[in-house]
Design an enzyme around this catalytic site. Sequence first.
Site, PDB file in Angstrom:
ATOM      1  N   GLU A 297      20.035 -10.439  39.315  1.00 49.77           N
ATOM      2  CA  GLU A 297      19.458  -9.991  38.041  1.00 49.77           C
ATOM      3  C   GLU A 297      17.979 -10.361  37.963  1.00 49.77           C
ATOM      4  O   GLU A 297      17.590 -11.485  38.288  1.00 49.77           O
ATOM      5  CB  GLU A 297      20.209 -10.633  36.872  1.00 49.77           C
ATOM      6  CG  GLU A 297      19.674 -10.237  35.503  1.00 49.77           C
ATOM      7  CD  GLU A 297      20.371 -10.959  34.360  1.00 49.77           C
ATOM      8  OE1 GLU A 297      20.147 -10.570  33.200  1.00 49.77           O
ATOM      9  OE2 GLU A 297      21.147 -11.902  34.622  1.00 49.77           O
ATOM     10  N   LYS A 366      21.230  -2.185  30.957  1.00 47.16           N
ATOM     11  CA  LYS A 366      22.224  -3.039  30.303  1.00 47.16           C
ATOM     12  C   LYS A 366      22.513  -2.554  28.888  1.00 47.16           C
ATOM     13  O   LYS A 366      21.586  -2.276  28.116  1.00 47.16           O
ATOM     14  CB  LYS A 366      21.738  -4.490  30.279  1.00 47.16           C
ATOM     15  CG  LYS A 366      22.768  -5.493  29.774  1.00 47.16           C
ATOM     16  CD  LYS A 366      22.236  -6.909  29.885  1.00 47.16           C
ATOM     17  CE  LYS A 366      23.291  -7.937  29.477  1.00 47.16           C
ATOM     18  NZ  LYS A 366      22.781  -9.320  29.564  1.00 47.16           N
ATOM     19  N   CYS A 420      24.974  -9.580  33.995  1.00 40.55           N
ATOM     20  CA  CYS A 420      25.232 -10.889  33.409  1.00 40.55           C
ATOM     21  C   CYS A 420      26.534 -10.892  32.620  1.00 40.55           C
ATOM     22  O   CYS A 420      27.582 -10.552  33.142  1.00 40.55           O
ATOM     23  CB  CYS A 420      24.040 -11.321  32.554  1.00 40.55           C
ATOM     24  SG  CYS A 420      24.060 -13.071  32.103  1.00 40.55           S
TER      25      CYS A 420
END
Length: 544
Positions: A297, A366, A420
């Site tokens: 990430e 995301k 995440c």
Amino acid sequence: MIEARAVTRPYVLRLRDGVAHLSSRRRALVAFVAGAASVLAFAPVYFSPILFATLPVFVWLIDTSPTPRNAAIAGWFFGFGYFFFNLFWIGEAFLVEADKFAWLLPFAVTLLPAALALFWALAAGVSRMFWSTGLARVLIFAVTLSVAEWLRGHVLTGLPWNVIGYALTAPVELMQSAGLFGIYGLTLLACIIFTAPLVLLADHDAPASLLVWMRSIAVGLAPLAALWAYGSIVLQTPQTSVPGVRLRIVQPSVLQTEKWRPEFQRRIFDDHLALSVMNAAGRRDDLAGITHLFWPEAAMPFLPLEAPKALEAIAEMLPPGRVLVTGALRRDSAPQSGAAAQVNVRAYNSIMVFDDAARLTAIYDKVHLVPFGEYLPLEPLLTALGIKKLTHGHGAFSSGAVPKPLLAIAGLPPAAGLICYEALFPGQVVDAAVRPGLIINVTNDGWFGDTTGPRQHFHQTRVRAVEQGVPLIRIANNGISALVDPFGRVLASLGMDVKGVADSDLPAVVRAPPYAQFGDLLFTIMLFFGGLAGFLLHRNGRAN
């Protein structure tokens, strides 16, 4: 067996009666300690038998509550102990830039558990409203607590960290049941399995017969044995690999205190490049035999799409036909509504796919953002109070498009992107008409140091692979990175604080398990029949 009964029965009765005669302060303390001890059931300890003792205490606290309000108070203290020791590691994030955020640490590590404990208070209070005796109340408890856990995973964006059902996902034989019931279905089963034996045994004030003793234990152990047997059978499924694919995971192990400091940007980027062309033994191989390279990430501490020299370096590093999949930040601009002369700059936390010429070929933004990390709830108010988001940069990140698109990556099956903590939400792993052949999870657990947090995060991510019957590749900045097969088995990994790479073939998907096909529908059916059985047992008990 008689000797075992003689030892067990008085102990169980003393435990039950001890809870019954506690003062209000000691009830709160016992609830808190029992909740705290329950954390041992999860990663990295995996001592789930502790719940055979702690969850019955929860039931006995409700048993001895004269009103739903008293039960809710006991439930809150139990939940506070549970969530405090489950989530204490979040305090590490406030020490990364201690000069800015350390003052918030005491509030973060207490207020979040206190808020989450309200769900368990609600479960206890509602349970007490419909309370009964015997097995009926065990079912009532299981239904209400599993509903509360589902709500915890959905209300106000949700935080389903260490839902009770994860206690039934280790060892890997038990984990296979996640493909049947999902984590919330396992939560309902866990509440029954771990609660019933001692609660039912303690219901017999007179010395229990051998038949009663065995029946009480069997209510919990028989389902547990069935789950184990099912998992053992599933694990016999032959496993094949996707032909012509060889993956490499790069874990740079960058300190979070250095991640976004300008003076370290070049070194961090160079480390990624250097590691990428090294094999697991540390020898340079220039990606020989590797088809797809993975970085974690926000791997590059800058905006790569706005850094031509970085893209040139990536193109130089990648041999012909190779692909880089990386977490990265990006931004774009759009005119503001009603103000054509102005632009609104939007930032995204993304997964980007680059070909061997460093051309962007696919992107996933995301969707499920982290409150206080990637955006501020009630931003005008909290900003006025001096509270900022923890992540680098000014302003909030924007959410990506929904329904979530799959990543089209040359040489790989369609891939679902997870960034995440998106991996915590089972119902949001796949949101497309086409079933993925791979789950890609990029993450940065470097925020939380060498604590239980990264280990728990990794375990919960493994369960997503089992629920979907899809292999998962997890690329972390600082552990734990891994390639996980569709049954949750770890094929290659890099642990905490390890700087290096791991190579692996890509396992093929298996037949979609029931959860992948029906989601939480089975959990809803289980709730219905669990509630119906509790009602019928309650009515039968009143009639008798």
